[in-house]
Design a protein around this motif. Sequence first.
Motif, PDB file in Angstrom:
ATOM      1  N   SER A   1      12.963  19.227  32.004  1.00 16.88           N
ATOM      2  CA  SER A   1      11.927  18.183  31.927  1.00 16.88           C
ATOM      3  C   SER A   1      10.557  18.847  31.820  1.00 16.88           C
ATOM      4  O   SER A   1       9.615  18.243  31.322  1.00 16.88           O
TER       5      SER A   1
ATOM      6  N   CYS B   1       6.642  18.745  29.626  1.00 10.77           N
ATOM      7  CA  CYS B   1       5.976  17.542  29.129  1.00 10.77           C
ATOM      8  C   CYS B   1       6.996  16.470  28.763  1.00 10.77           C
ATOM      9  O   CYS B   1       8.191  16.738  28.644  1.00 10.77           O
ATOM     10  N   ASP B   2       6.483  15.264  28.554  1.00 14.25           N
ATOM     11  CA  ASP B   2       7.336  14.120  28.223  1.00 14.25           C
ATOM     12  C   ASP B   2       8.167  14.341  26.958  1.00 14.25           C
ATOM     13  O   ASP B   2       9.254  13.783  26.822  1.00 14.25           O
ATOM     14  N   ALA B   3       7.629  15.108  26.028  1.00 13.20           N
ATOM     15  CA  ALA B   3       8.322  15.285  24.745  1.00 13.20           C
ATOM     16  C   ALA B   3       9.739  15.808  24.962  1.00 13.20           C
ATOM     17  O   ALA B   3      10.661  15.463  24.227  1.00 13.20           O
TER      18      ALA B   3
ATOM     19  N   ASN C   1      11.716  15.022  27.308  1.00 10.30           N
ATOM     20  CA  ASN C   1      12.592  13.926  27.724  1.00 10.30           C
ATOM     21  C   ASN C   1      13.052  13.095  26.533  1.00 10.30           C
ATOM     22  O   ASN C   1      14.004  12.332  26.639  1.00 10.30           O
TER      23      ASN C   1
ATOM     24  N   LYS D   1      -0.504  15.716  25.794  1.00 16.37           N
ATOM     25  CA  LYS D   1      -1.262  14.995  26.830  1.00 16.37           C
ATOM     26  C   LYS D   1      -1.469  15.864  28.047  1.00 16.37           C
ATOM     27  O   LYS D   1      -2.469  15.748  28.743  1.00 16.37           O
ATOM     28  N   GLU D   2      -0.497  16.751  28.328  1.00 15.78           N
ATOM     29  CA  GLU D   2      -0.602  17.635  29.483  1.00 15.78           C
ATOM     30  C   GLU D   2      -1.865  18.490  29.387  1.00 15.78           C
ATOM     31  O   GLU D   2      -2.606  18.625  30.344  1.00 15.78           O
TER      32      GLU D   2
ATOM     33  N   ASP E   1       3.222  12.059  31.415  1.00 19.60           N
ATOM     34  CA  ASP E   1       2.162  13.072  31.341  1.00 19.60           C
ATOM     35  C   ASP E   1       0.795  12.457  31.577  1.00 19.60           C
ATOM     36  O   ASP E   1      -0.051  13.028  32.262  1.00 19.60           O
TER      37      ASP E   1
ATOM     38  N   ARG F   1      -2.052  13.410  34.461  1.00 19.43           N
ATOM     39  CA  ARG F   1      -3.412  13.907  34.204  1.00 19.43           C
ATOM     40  C   ARG F   1      -4.463  12.938  34.714  1.00 19.43           C
ATOM     41  O   ARG F   1      -5.549  13.341  35.115  1.00 19.43           O
TER      42      ARG F   1
END
Lengths: 421, 553
Positions: free
Chosen positions: A148, A151-153, A155, A369-370, B68, B72
């Motif tokens: 995981s 980052c979300d990508a 997932n 986004k991170e 994410d 943040r």
Amino acid sequence: MPGIVERVGSYISNQTEASPAYVRQLLIAAYRLYGLKLKYLKNPNLTDAKNYLGTVSMGCMVRPLAHPERQVLSSIFTPCEIFHAMGLYPMCAEQFATYTNGAYAEHAFVEAAERAGIAETFCSYHKIVMGGVVLGVVPKPLAIVNTSLACDANNLTFREAAERLGAPQYYIDVPYMPGEDAVDYVADQLREMAGWMQDLSGISLREEKLLEAAENSRRTIRNLRKVITMRKDRYVPAELTAELYEVLMTHNALGMPETLRYSRMLLRDFGKSESAPGRKILWLHTNPFYQGIVKETFNYKRDPWIALTEMCYDSLNSMKDSDPYRAMAHRTVYNSFNGPVTRRADRAVRMAREVEADGAILFCHWGCKETCGGSAVIADALESAGFPVLIINGDGVDRKNSSDGQIGTRLGAFLEMLEGR
Amino acid sequence: MIYTTCKYAPSELLCGFYEETERLDPSPVSFSCADGCAHPNLCGFAKAVIEEVLARGIKEMVFTDCCDAMRRTYDVLLKEKMDFLYFLPLPHKTGEREIRLFASDLRKFCSAYAAYSGKTFSREEAVLACLRSMETRERGTDGKHVSILGAHGGKLLIDSVRSTCPGLEVRDDTCSGNRSFSRRAVPDFETDDGFFKWYAELLLKGLTPCMRMYEIGGRTEEASEGIIYHTIKFCDYYSFEYADLKQKAEVPLLKIETDTTPQSSGQLKTRIEAFGETIGVNGMKHSQGDMTFDRSAKYIAGIDSGSTSTDVVIMDRQKKILGSTISPTGMSASKSAAEALGMALKNAGIKREDLGGIVATGYGRDIIEMEKRTITEITCHAKGAHFLFPGVRTIIDIGGQDSKVIRIDEDGNVAGFIMNDKCAAGTGRFLEMQARALGLTMEEMSRTGLEWKEEVQISNMCTVFAESEVVSLVAKDTPVSDIIHGLNESVAAKTVSLVRRGKGEPQYAMTGGVSRNEGVVRCLSDKLMSPVQVSGQSQLCGAIGAALMGIEN
């Protein structure tokens, strides 16, 4: 006038839909050829270690692409010692995207992903991989294993790829907060995954092989940490692409004997160096290795010099635990990309201090986004510690999201500013 | 009051402290603070949360590790010196190991809140709160409803749907809506540990999973009338589900992208209205407005009030065009429409009082101050294109402000449509900006682009980046015709992507201002591997469709 590589890239792009398997073979052939070039026609601007690095990295791409039956499609933060010990070939998704850009073919992959409905604002590394999956250029691997982190990508891409390719997936959930509970939890999953992988592949994981791989990682990390202490006053030529190769060495390629060898060679290169660097730059996050103006500014330059890339440092954590699963879990959980962005900011300050950086460049890669979301916090921390920061918005792998003119002006002005300090 | 952002927030635990919670539903007018302290490329909801917290001076908040952007947002707010700001880790998987880990994190949260507030946790109150949260899910009264799926849309979106399509029953099934646990037995807990483990399981397994969870089964129930799928720019999760759903959905599906601000309400309204027209739900008719049509009168006027031009067509009941006009919209849509209507009537040689009715379409349809009925440009374009090109199944309309692809059936009814999102890339505006950079008029650009010799790739679709790329090419003495061809290719590529997303199929026709650019039309034909029809009357398509709707109704 487009050059030969651009023309080949354009040809590959045009073939993606009609014959994805042919495109895969073309890419493998192109990477093999480039690997041979790196091996026999060494780049005189780089040292032995960096030249060797290129050939190792190329192998890490060619092997899994050419042998999907042994391929484990992985994210960059997945610990891969188990696969190396079993003789399997991890294929780093982010490396696949980078190489696709290197072949000037990313456009067709990005378009295919967007046509399938994937958002334009999705991370371009992952979008290219998804494009490869949608088109059928990415072959069905033996398995997909991803974390995981970070980052979300992760997932999304790997779950979707598993479904579209009909490939079995193991998902390693990395808890957000580093701590011993989290290390135990990840170690448990790695143990379970090792069993799952043995059942799936029919290959046994021999304990001595895993211990050997973990030991390789431990030694590699120790050597690379030594190199960092030398970076403040010794210069060894760098190249944007080689920085990305090193990112692979400090992640998926950890555990390989070749990676250990590279770390020793690099240590030797720095030990021999008698040249002092000019303005030292700490580069945060990935880099746009293809972008003309950034290449012209940094490749093979003593001044300014990319003294350290954050992503070559984030996983250089202790692996002291004698249990290889806990050692890998510890390295992963304590990665500086995990947890609140203040951890990343603190490490950025530590890196800048270690190499006595003149300034830092934070590259906000499109769709990340991170990094974008935390950029102001990281910049504040560095500036408070006395390090000037330039935030650049661009794209690590998709040419259409980056502008030479805009980046060139910012980069030029920042370097002029550092010169005046 | 403790504020939260996500349905996985442990609201019931806070009830155990006799505290109320509220899930934030912000819709700021701009992101002036968030763009500075975070980054413009963060999802709109995250930026809206930052704006809301700062504007309202919120002091107590709990974030969950849902994505994410929320991570943040928490990091950014750490600097704001709030009284209680907590980040709760949330596993992605839901097995025994994860439940144990999450239970431990929930206990830590409880201890942190007790230490902060000085209050004592009441397990009994928390259990009662859990019971209250079971099975409160909204369901359509007769099972017929439209479901809003995807990312948080909030009150802004729901109200917009309800006000645009009155009578339409709407259910909020987005990531922040419809929070309710599936019903399950409550054991007698002997210790708090037992409760935390039970509550961890309830949160992880009792809610409809959001897309960030590893197991996402049971997310999409069949909506009987249609699905409005909402995404937020820079939110990754939901485009994946949409990509899957658009292949499988058996009911009409509308994709909407917003950034949580009230901007672009015009675009939003058009899409929702057109969706309502497509599904004809709850007796909703195509046209709205106050005009009573005189069925005995011979003539009908169709007005297309677009962002760039106002087009008017006068038609008789035999569907013959008697007069038309195309004039710039200028500063006032209302004034332009009145003038254009006057000119068209003059061309047709009839008087205003001879008109049996007026149907208006386009962005300005509701602004025009005259007695009329209104229909969205999607329906009118479909009707108009069917009239101009009877065999066509896919209409590609590229106007000054947006581009859209409309699929139609053999009778000219809308079978589906897709529009680009709040971006000039691939629209007429994109070409206008590049023409200006090259010092050409649009007509010169269209003509010159046909004389290209060498392929030039314009890699940037962003209007601003592409402009600087064009300037660089000019500086390198690249022939202007080659640059224009590169631009045409780039617009065509973007459009083909839209056509494929909208499942377009031959025959194709193109309408809108860009259809006059032969270079773009040729590039499109090549990429679609099928001829793209255009007509000298293409630009009047919307107005023709409006007049036809007037005649048929």
